[in-house]
Design a protein around this motif. Structure first.
Motif, PDB file in Angstrom:
ATOM      1  N   ASP A   1     -69.591  21.920 -56.305  1.00  0.00           N
ATOM      2  CA  ASP A   1     -70.147  21.767 -54.779  1.00  0.00           C
ATOM      3  C   ASP A   1     -69.404  20.734 -54.111  1.00  0.00           C
ATOM      4  O   ASP A   1     -68.592  20.169 -54.571  1.00  0.00           O
ATOM      5  CB  ASP A   1     -71.456  21.660 -54.621  1.00  0.00           C
ATOM      6  CG  ASP A   1     -72.064  20.315 -55.456  1.00  0.00           C
ATOM      7  OD1 ASP A   1     -71.044  19.382 -55.709  1.00  0.00           O
ATOM      8  OD2 ASP A   1     -73.388  20.088 -55.831  1.00  0.00           O
TER       9      ASP A   1
ATOM     10  N   THR B   1     -70.545  34.377 -47.439  1.00  0.00           N
ATOM     11  CA  THR B   1     -71.077  35.459 -48.336  1.00  0.00           C
ATOM     12  C   THR B   1     -71.518  36.603 -47.396  1.00  0.00           C
ATOM     13  O   THR B   1     -72.488  36.079 -46.547  1.00  0.00           O
ATOM     14  CB  THR B   1     -71.687  34.988 -49.540  1.00  0.00           C
ATOM     15  OG1 THR B   1     -73.086  34.290 -48.941  1.00  0.00           O
ATOM     16  CG2 THR B   1     -71.228  34.161 -50.641  1.00  0.00           C
TER      17      THR B   1
ATOM     18  N   ARG C   1     -73.883  36.692 -52.496  1.00  0.00           N
ATOM     19  CA  ARG C   1     -74.978  35.902 -52.075  1.00  0.00           C
ATOM     20  C   ARG C   1     -76.243  36.087 -53.036  1.00  0.00           C
ATOM     21  O   ARG C   1     -76.977  34.911 -52.988  1.00  0.00           O
ATOM     22  CB  ARG C   1     -75.516  36.804 -50.719  1.00  0.00           C
ATOM     23  CG  ARG C   1     -76.827  36.586 -49.931  1.00  0.00           C
ATOM     24  CD  ARG C   1     -76.598  35.001 -49.072  1.00  0.00           C
ATOM     25  NE  ARG C   1     -75.645  35.274 -48.206  1.00  0.00           N
ATOM     26  CZ  ARG C   1     -75.815  35.495 -46.993  1.00  0.00           C
ATOM     27  NH1 ARG C   1     -77.152  35.890 -46.798  1.00  0.00           N
ATOM     28  NH2 ARG C   1     -74.786  35.718 -46.018  1.00  0.00           N
ATOM     29  N   ALA C   2     -76.519  36.901 -53.848  1.00  0.00           N
ATOM     30  CA  ALA C   2     -77.444  37.063 -55.064  1.00  0.00           C
ATOM     31  C   ALA C   2     -77.258  35.879 -55.807  1.00  0.00           C
ATOM     32  O   ALA C   2     -78.001  35.404 -56.587  1.00  0.00           O
ATOM     33  CB  ALA C   2     -77.353  38.385 -55.576  1.00  0.00           C
ATOM     34  N   MET C   3     -75.984  35.478 -56.212  1.00  0.00           N
ATOM     35  CA  MET C   3     -75.655  34.374 -57.065  1.00  0.00           C
ATOM     36  C   MET C   3     -75.880  32.931 -56.504  1.00  0.00           C
ATOM     37  O   MET C   3     -75.857  32.013 -57.387  1.00  0.00           O
ATOM     38  CB  MET C   3     -74.087  34.539 -57.504  1.00  0.00           C
ATOM     39  CG  MET C   3     -73.684  35.593 -58.523  1.00  0.00           C
ATOM     40  SD  MET C   3     -72.122  35.529 -58.852  1.00  0.00           S
ATOM     41  CE  MET C   3     -72.032  36.774 -59.988  1.00  0.00           C
ATOM     42  N   GLY C   4     -76.137  32.988 -55.087  1.00  0.00           N
ATOM     43  CA  GLY C   4     -76.405  31.636 -54.726  1.00  0.00           C
ATOM     44  C   GLY C   4     -75.280  30.830 -54.188  1.00  0.00           C
ATOM     45  O   GLY C   4     -75.480  29.713 -54.100  1.00  0.00           O
ATOM     46  N   LEU C   5     -73.997  31.419 -54.051  1.00  0.00           N
ATOM     47  CA  LEU C   5     -72.922  30.882 -53.836  1.00  0.00           C
ATOM     48  C   LEU C   5     -73.059  30.234 -52.155  1.00  0.00           C
ATOM     49  O   LEU C   5     -73.588  30.805 -51.458  1.00  0.00           O
ATOM     50  CB  LEU C   5     -71.602  31.686 -53.675  1.00  0.00           C
ATOM     51  CG  LEU C   5     -71.264  31.964 -55.185  1.00  0.00           C
ATOM     52  CD1 LEU C   5     -70.197  33.131 -55.351  1.00  0.00           C
ATOM     53  CD2 LEU C   5     -70.812  31.044 -56.318  1.00  0.00           C
ATOM     54  N   VAL C   6     -72.599  29.043 -52.102  1.00  0.00           N
ATOM     55  CA  VAL C   6     -72.890  28.547 -50.614  1.00  0.00           C
ATOM     56  C   VAL C   6     -71.388  28.307 -50.224  1.00  0.00           C
ATOM     57  O   VAL C   6     -70.359  27.678 -50.907  1.00  0.00           O
ATOM     58  CB  VAL C   6     -73.549  27.071 -50.870  1.00  0.00           C
ATOM     59  CG1 VAL C   6     -73.893  26.437 -49.682  1.00  0.00           C
ATOM     60  CG2 VAL C   6     -74.911  27.351 -51.445  1.00  0.00           C
TER      61      VAL C   6
ATOM     62  N   GLU D   1     -68.196  25.576 -51.447  1.00  0.00           N
ATOM     63  CA  GLU D   1     -68.250  25.395 -52.785  1.00  0.00           C
ATOM     64  C   GLU D   1     -66.711  25.913 -53.453  1.00  0.00           C
ATOM     65  O   GLU D   1     -66.140  26.870 -52.698  1.00  0.00           O
ATOM     66  CB  GLU D   1     -69.273  26.178 -53.582  1.00  0.00           C
ATOM     67  CG  GLU D   1     -70.677  25.295 -53.292  1.00  0.00           C
ATOM     68  CD  GLU D   1     -71.633  25.978 -54.097  1.00  0.00           C
ATOM     69  OE1 GLU D   1     -72.787  25.355 -54.503  1.00  0.00           O
ATOM     70  OE2 GLU D   1     -71.618  27.290 -54.276  1.00  0.00           O
TER      71      GLU D   1
ATOM     72  N   VAL E   1     -73.472  29.458 -62.307  1.00  0.00           N
ATOM     73  CA  VAL E   1     -74.098  30.579 -61.835  1.00  0.00           C
ATOM     74  C   VAL E   1     -73.718  31.955 -62.463  1.00  0.00           C
ATOM     75  O   VAL E   1     -72.448  32.067 -62.747  1.00  0.00           O
ATOM     76  CB  VAL E   1     -74.000  30.849 -60.260  1.00  0.00           C
ATOM     77  CG1 VAL E   1     -74.488  29.356 -59.766  1.00  0.00           C
ATOM     78  CG2 VAL E   1     -72.568  30.909 -59.969  1.00  0.00           C
TER      79      VAL E   1
ATOM     80  N   LYS F   1     -74.983  36.441 -63.235  1.00  0.00           N
ATOM     81  CA  LYS F   1     -75.648  37.610 -62.955  1.00  0.00           C
ATOM     82  C   LYS F   1     -75.201  38.776 -63.569  1.00  0.00           C
ATOM     83  O   LYS F   1     -73.826  38.869 -63.803  1.00  0.00           O
ATOM     84  CB  LYS F   1     -75.561  37.704 -61.650  1.00  0.00           C
ATOM     85  CG  LYS F   1     -76.673  38.807 -60.877  1.00  0.00           C
ATOM     86  CD  LYS F   1     -76.503  39.022 -59.490  1.00  0.00           C
ATOM     87  CE  LYS F   1     -77.677  40.036 -58.871  1.00  0.00           C
ATOM     88  NZ  LYS F   1     -77.592  41.336 -59.525  1.00  0.00           N
TER      89      LYS F   1
END
Length: 448
Positions: free
Chosen positions: A379, A331, A338-343, A346, A387, A389
């Motif tokens: 994950d 991201t 990035r704001a959603m917290g995706l890693v 995943e 997640v 937003k």
């Protein structure tokens, strides 16, 4: 340094600066670092359609860190009393450049010093008078007294025969410690998402470690400095200088980059301990211990690099396409993803309860509900989470989500060995369009 004026210190440092500016290793190393960053950043548009690396900012940060690393290593040399004659710096530079023509990763001074230590032992076996014989022009070839090439050969021979392995072992211990520190502090700063060619001929996701510095290191002139107690007198005897290349590079689709850099940091620390121990033992029992330490350090560093490459080749890829959704590769900073917290790694299976299987499905699902984005994500452990937003006007174009390639023939890099400046050898390739991609590869079980 009480008792010395700024003018005296400047006059002491100037000879080292002059020698640094005429050293070809400085320009060769800087050119390779700049080319590595600039050229590989151009390929990001072929991979993702956007530029991930800010090239000018990247190079400016590298320049600042190079100067900081050079200062640290210069202080280390003055504190421990690791001196070197200009002739020794010259033969190490020549050895490093010659080794670099064979393998780019051998541009490290560790390998050049190990070669010079071995050459010193050979030169010592011929006797101390051999260099004077060449310089005087009275060798078996009898070139004539004062012949320029004979004098040059005599100078080089004298520098090799007088190579102080103990001082260079101590100096390189500081180099390895500094490299370990930089890798530990900036191990996430120099990671780049890329596409790489798997062993079955398709494009998969990977991360490139691209970290290389050319640090200008000042070295006290050999002759009298013995450690911390003599530090105030360093300014009175002058400096020479050497451009030192440090860092690590490679492309990894199977191994975790965090694990790789941890192993490399531990390797550097172990090599530093070996070199420091060899330098100390040489002061007590003779230079043979420093020579042995230089070779053990060089061979040990190469053995760890080889182990990392073998472990990468035996590992399953972490960023192969998924059958039940789209896999995240990276991201972008400041993006909605990035704001959603995706890693990385995943898998996105649903967007606003709409199943997604391709990048087109993902963007189409986002367009269906411009006010809110709710993602179902699986994950690496197979656990699902949600997640979400709010998506305001304009944010959809800032999604910043880089996905694992879906097309097996997507342009990608060919795999390369790891090591210093190895990413300068990255070459674009396309997947084998005539090959059928097996189902186990699509599910992520293929080894890259």
């Amino acid at each position: 340094m009480d008792g010395f004026t700024a003018g005296q210190i400047l006059r002491t440092l100037w000879p080292g600066l002059a020698r640094l500016l005429v050293n070809p290793l400085l320009y060769a190393g800087a050119a390779l670092v700049i080319w590595d960053v600039w050229r590989n950043a151009r390929h990001e548009r072929a991979f993702f359609g956007v530029r991930v690396t800010r090239r000018r900012a990247h190079l400016l940060l590298l320049a600042g860190l190079s100067l900081a690393a050079g200062c640290l290593m210069s202080v280390w040399n003055a504190v421990i009393g690791a001196g070197a004659a200009p002739g020794e710096v010259g033969v190490v530079t020549a050895a490093v450049l010659l080794l670099g023509l064979v393998r780019v990763r051998w541009l490290s001074p560790l390998y050049g010093a190990a070669v010079c230590a071995a050459a010193s032992q050979v030169a010592s076996a011929f006797g101390a008078g051999t260099a004077r014989t060449f310089a005087a022009g009275t060798s078996g070839w009898h070139p004539g007294a004062g012949a320029p090439w004979a004098e040059a050969l005599g100078t080089v021979w004298a520098a090799i025969a007088g190579f102080d392995a103990a001082s260079w072992a101590g100096l390189l211990a500081g180099v390895m410690l500094c490299e370990a520190l930089l890798l530990a502090l900036f191990r996430t700063r120099w990671l780049r998402p890329v596409y790489v060619l798997s062993r079955r001929g398709r494009a998969i996701g990977a991360f490139a470690i691209q970290l290389a510095f050319v640090a200008p290191v000042w070295i006290p002139m050999a002759g009298g400095v013995t450690g911390i107690a003599s530090l105030p007198y360093v300014a009175g005897q002058g400096f020479t200088a050497l451009p030192v290349l440090i860092g690590f590079g490679g492309v990894f689709a199977g191994l975790s980059t965090r694990r790789v850099l941890t192993v490399v940091c531990l390797r550097d620390l172990a090599v530093a301990v070996v070199l420091a121990a060899g330098a100390f033992a040489a002061m007590q029992a003779g230079p043979v211990w420093a020579n042995a330490a230089l070779w053990v350090g060089a061979l040990g560093a190469e053995a760890v690099r080889l182990w990392v490459d073998r472990a990468e080749g035996a590992s399953d890829p972490q960023y192969a396409p998924a059958l039940d959704g789209v896999r995240v590769l990276a991201t972008l900073p400041g993006s909605l993803a990035r704001a959603m917290g995706l890693v990385p790694g995943e898998v996105i299976t649903h967007v606003n309860q709409v199943p997604v299987h391709t990048g087109y499905d993902l963007h189409f699902a986002f367009e269906q509900n411009p006010a809110y984005a709710k993602l179902r994500v699986v994950d690496r452990r197979g656990e699902a989470r949600l997640v979400g937003k709010p998506v305001y006007d304009g944010e959809r174009v800032k999604l910043g989500l880089l996905l694992v390639p879906e097309d097996p023939n997507q342009p990608c890099y060919r795999p390369i060995p790891s090591g210093l400046l190895q990413t300068v050898g990255l070459r674009l390739a396309a997947g084998d369009r005539g090959a059928q991609v097996p189902m186990d590869e699509a599910s992520g079980s293929l080894t890259s």
